[in-house]
Design a protein around this motif. Structure first.
Motif, PDB file in Angstrom:
ATOM      1  N   ILE A 209     -11.489  -1.376  -6.589  1.00 58.39           N
ATOM      2  CA  ILE A 209     -10.947  -2.710  -6.385  1.00 58.39           C
ATOM      3  C   ILE A 209     -10.805  -2.821  -4.931  1.00 58.39           C
ATOM      4  O   ILE A 209     -10.441  -1.714  -4.221  1.00 58.39           O
ATOM      5  CB  ILE A 209      -9.600  -2.929  -7.158  1.00 58.39           C
ATOM      6  N   THR A 210     -10.847  -3.976  -4.256  1.00 59.68           N
ATOM      7  CA  THR A 210     -10.817  -4.155  -2.943  1.00 59.68           C
ATOM      8  C   THR A 210      -9.402  -4.326  -2.594  1.00 59.68           C
ATOM      9  O   THR A 210      -8.499  -4.655  -3.504  1.00 59.68           O
ATOM     10  CB  THR A 210     -11.565  -5.543  -2.506  1.00 59.68           C
ATOM     11  N   PRO A 211      -8.917  -3.722  -1.538  1.00 56.63           N
ATOM     12  CA  PRO A 211      -7.421  -3.635  -1.149  1.00 56.63           C
ATOM     13  C   PRO A 211      -7.053  -5.256  -1.311  1.00 56.63           C
ATOM     14  O   PRO A 211      -5.727  -5.575  -1.585  1.00 56.63           O
ATOM     15  CB  PRO A 211      -7.452  -3.404   0.300  1.00 56.63           C
ATOM     16  N   ALA A 212      -7.919  -6.274  -0.899  1.00 49.34           N
ATOM     17  CA  ALA A 212      -7.321  -7.753  -1.000  1.00 49.34           C
ATOM     18  C   ALA A 212      -7.103  -8.016  -2.548  1.00 49.34           C
ATOM     19  O   ALA A 212      -6.273  -8.833  -2.760  1.00 49.34           O
ATOM     20  CB  ALA A 212      -8.370  -8.740  -0.487  1.00 49.34           C
ATOM     21  N   GLU A 213      -7.798  -7.766  -3.359  1.00 50.83           N
ATOM     22  CA  GLU A 213      -7.857  -8.346  -4.834  1.00 50.83           C
ATOM     23  C   GLU A 213      -6.380  -7.279  -5.455  1.00 50.83           C
ATOM     24  O   GLU A 213      -5.897  -7.710  -6.301  1.00 50.83           O
ATOM     25  CB  GLU A 213      -8.796  -7.634  -5.649  1.00 50.83           C
ATOM     26  N   ALA A 214      -6.182  -6.131  -5.148  1.00 49.12           N
ATOM     27  CA  ALA A 214      -5.212  -5.212  -5.516  1.00 49.12           C
ATOM     28  C   ALA A 214      -3.908  -5.801  -5.116  1.00 49.12           C
ATOM     29  O   ALA A 214      -2.901  -6.045  -5.860  1.00 49.12           O
ATOM     30  CB  ALA A 214      -5.246  -3.851  -4.958  1.00 49.12           C
ATOM     31  N   THR A 215      -3.857  -6.103  -3.587  1.00 48.58           N
ATOM     32  CA  THR A 215      -2.553  -6.729  -3.372  1.00 48.58           C
ATOM     33  C   THR A 215      -2.462  -8.231  -3.848  1.00 48.58           C
ATOM     34  O   THR A 215      -1.008  -8.609  -4.013  1.00 48.58           O
ATOM     35  CB  THR A 215      -2.608  -6.835  -1.667  1.00 48.58           C
ATOM     36  N   ALA A 216      -3.299  -9.002  -4.160  1.00 44.54           N
ATOM     37  CA  ALA A 216      -3.309 -10.379  -4.848  1.00 44.54           C
ATOM     38  C   ALA A 216      -2.727 -10.053  -6.227  1.00 44.54           C
ATOM     39  O   ALA A 216      -1.752 -10.953  -6.683  1.00 44.54           O
ATOM     40  CB  ALA A 216      -4.499 -10.917  -4.953  1.00 44.54           C
ATOM     41  N   GLY A 217      -3.049  -9.002  -6.791  1.00 42.30           N
ATOM     42  CA  GLY A 217      -2.520  -8.483  -8.164  1.00 42.30           C
ATOM     43  C   GLY A 217      -0.962  -8.289  -7.960  1.00 42.30           C
ATOM     44  O   GLY A 217      -0.356  -8.658  -8.915  1.00 42.30           O
ATOM     45  N   TYR A 218      -0.848  -7.504  -7.135  1.00 45.32           N
ATOM     46  CA  TYR A 218       0.506  -7.285  -7.030  1.00 45.32           C
ATOM     47  C   TYR A 218       1.513  -8.427  -6.650  1.00 45.32           C
ATOM     48  O   TYR A 218       2.521  -8.679  -7.189  1.00 45.32           O
ATOM     49  CB  TYR A 218       0.676  -6.246  -5.751  1.00 45.32           C
ATOM     50  N   PRO A 227       5.835   0.924  -3.109  1.00 44.22           N
ATOM     51  CA  PRO A 227       5.600   0.237  -1.828  1.00 44.22           C
ATOM     52  C   PRO A 227       4.667   1.041  -1.018  1.00 44.22           C
ATOM     53  O   PRO A 227       4.054   0.326  -0.130  1.00 44.22           O
ATOM     54  CB  PRO A 227       7.279   0.428  -0.952  1.00 44.22           C
ATOM     55  N   PRO A 228       4.700   2.332  -0.947  1.00 41.53           N
ATOM     56  CA  PRO A 228       3.840   3.051  -0.260  1.00 41.53           C
ATOM     57  C   PRO A 228       2.089   2.480  -0.349  1.00 41.53           C
ATOM     58  O   PRO A 228       1.177   2.419   0.459  1.00 41.53           O
ATOM     59  CB  PRO A 228       3.857   4.502  -0.291  1.00 41.53           C
ATOM     60  N   THR A 229       1.890   2.462  -1.474  1.00 43.67           N
ATOM     61  CA  THR A 229       0.552   1.934  -2.054  1.00 43.67           C
ATOM     62  C   THR A 229       0.239   0.538  -1.721  1.00 43.67           C
ATOM     63  O   THR A 229      -0.625   0.346  -1.154  1.00 43.67           O
ATOM     64  CB  THR A 229       0.537   1.837  -3.627  1.00 43.67           C
ATOM     65  N   VAL A 230       1.475  -0.451  -1.704  1.00 40.55           N
ATOM     66  CA  VAL A 230       1.113  -1.773  -1.408  1.00 40.55           C
ATOM     67  C   VAL A 230       0.823  -1.643   0.305  1.00 40.55           C
ATOM     68  O   VAL A 230       0.067  -2.520   0.802  1.00 40.55           O
ATOM     69  CB  VAL A 230       2.244  -2.784  -1.519  1.00 40.55           C
ATOM     70  N   ALA A 231       1.785  -1.180   0.966  1.00 42.86           N
ATOM     71  CA  ALA A 231       1.318  -0.952   2.445  1.00 42.86           C
ATOM     72  C   ALA A 231       0.315  -0.528   3.108  1.00 42.86           C
ATOM     73  O   ALA A 231      -0.402  -0.985   3.792  1.00 42.86           O
ATOM     74  CB  ALA A 231       2.795  -0.132   3.142  1.00 42.86           C
ATOM     75  N   THR A 232      -0.244   0.725   2.112  1.00 42.92           N
ATOM     76  CA  THR A 232      -1.524   1.286   2.654  1.00 42.92           C
ATOM     77  C   THR A 232      -2.577   0.230   2.332  1.00 42.92           C
ATOM     78  O   THR A 232      -3.597   0.409   2.946  1.00 42.92           O
ATOM     79  CB  THR A 232      -1.853   2.508   1.969  1.00 42.92           C
ATOM     80  N   LEU A 233      -2.528  -0.318   1.104  1.00 48.47           N
ATOM     81  CA  LEU A 233      -3.756  -1.350   0.693  1.00 48.47           C
ATOM     82  C   LEU A 233      -3.616  -2.497   1.833  1.00 48.47           C
ATOM     83  O   LEU A 233      -4.744  -2.908   2.181  1.00 48.47           O
ATOM     84  CB  LEU A 233      -3.320  -1.899  -0.580  1.00 48.47           C
ATOM     85  N   ARG A 234      -2.763  -3.098   2.187  1.00 50.77           N
ATOM     86  CA  ARG A 234      -2.503  -4.103   3.037  1.00 50.77           C
ATOM     87  C   ARG A 234      -3.108  -3.606   4.302  1.00 50.77           C
ATOM     88  O   ARG A 234      -4.061  -4.276   5.168  1.00 50.77           O
ATOM     89  CB  ARG A 234      -0.890  -4.575   3.308  1.00 50.77           C
ATOM     90  N   ALA A 235      -2.972  -2.358   5.003  1.00 45.75           N
ATOM     91  CA  ALA A 235      -3.529  -1.912   6.044  1.00 45.75           C
ATOM     92  C   ALA A 235      -5.125  -1.772   5.987  1.00 45.75           C
ATOM     93  O   ALA A 235      -5.832  -2.087   6.856  1.00 45.75           O
ATOM     94  CB  ALA A 235      -3.018  -0.475   6.338  1.00 45.75           C
TER      95      ALA A 235
END
Length: 299
Positions: A209-218, A227-235
């Motif tokens: 999954i692309t980081p943008a898709e993953a964070t959109a789902g979140y 939180p660490p997963t979201v923060a690293t995906l956003r970066a």
């Protein structure tokens, strides 16, 4: 709509106990996790797994392959390619023996949980397909801790490719959590000729999954994450390719991130320094933990 931030219902009571001095923090265990990337038409995709809901820690949350450090890998001589251990020690903020063990954990866990091995016969090669029965037997022995990763490399005549990893971040589980980890996050590109598979007994689903898709789902509350997963995906979403992510890794800040909790009257204020989006104001009766209503990540 609430996002998918992982929040165990027992945290408020534990936070209050810590503030009252009746809870002694456990010492965090060393761990490593790897954001495995491959390029797609819309940028790099990351390999993620969904932890089984039966898991005691972060059940139902999406995460990367990862796990604890094996102390048997601290000081045994192994085939090693890439930056020397002294460089890794400085980058990771530990001594050389610990640096070796942490890097070994990153490579081992990626193999154990995704079937991808960042090692080769020489310092400029990577093994190809690792799905044969003999490979699977060794992987199972690693999972069962019957075989250390150093022993596995020696048996196979392999060199660990530390140059294929980039250190990305370091997060420490909050002091009020009963299961604590001091986790180093790494980034790596999927080696040519290898493919991922759900080899983990801890996951019921894997996805690219692309980081943008993953964070959109979140953000929509559809994907549960820590939180660490979201923060690293956003970066990661700022990187256009896997190579760009790896190239940017040496400049990443490795200062450990540790959550802070304080009492403001009856309310708990929970925050992660440098990451304001995760700040939570918790009333005496905590809200329910978000669930995954879609049943999985988007394809």
């Amino acid at each position: 709509m609430a996002n998918g931030q992982w929040y165990p219902p027992e945290w408020p009571d534990r936070i209050r106990a810590l503030a009252a001095g009746t809870l002694t923090p456990v010492i965090p265990k060393r761990a490593a996790t790897v954001m495995l990337l491959k390029d797609t038409g819309s940028g790099p995709a990351v390999h993620m797994l969904r932890r089984r809901t039966s898991m005691a820690f972060a059940g139902g949350a999406y995460a990367y392959p990862g796990g604890g450090v094996d102390p048997r890998d601290d000081d045994r001589a192994i085939g090693w390619a890439g930056p020397p251990r002294a460089w890794w020690a400085d980058r990771l903020g530990v001594d050389e023996a610990s640096a070796q063990a942490i890097v070994c954990a990153a490579v081992r866990e990626t193999y154990e949980e995704a079937g991808v091995l960042l090692a080769g016969r020489t310092g400029d090669a990577v093994v190809g397909d690792t799905t044969g029965a003999d490979w699977e037997a060794d992987r199972a022995a690693l999972v069962a801790r019957e075989l250390s990763f150093a022993e596995f490399l020696d048996r196979r005549g392999l060199v660990l490719r530390s140059d294929l990893l980039g250190a990305w971040a370091r997060w420490i589980t909050p002091e009020f959590e009963s299961r604590r980890y001091d986790t180093w996050f790494f980034v790596a590109a999927l080696p040519e000729g290898q493919r991922t598979r759900n080899a983990s007994t801890e996951a019921d689903r894997t996805v690219w999954i692309t980081p943008a898709e993953a964070t959109a789902g979140y953000d929509k509350g559809e994907l549960l994450m820590m939180p660490p997963t979201v923060a690293t995906l956003r970066a990661l979403s700022q990187c256009g390719t896997a190579a760009e992510a790896l190239a940017s890794a040496p400049g990443r800040d490795m200062t450990p991130v540790l959550a802070e909790a304080r009492l403001a009257g009856d309310e708990i204020v929970l925050s992660w320094p440098g990451h304001d989006e995760f700040t939570k104001h918790v009333a005496p009766t905590a809200p329910a933990t978000p669930t995954d209503p879609t049943g999985g990540a988007p394809a």
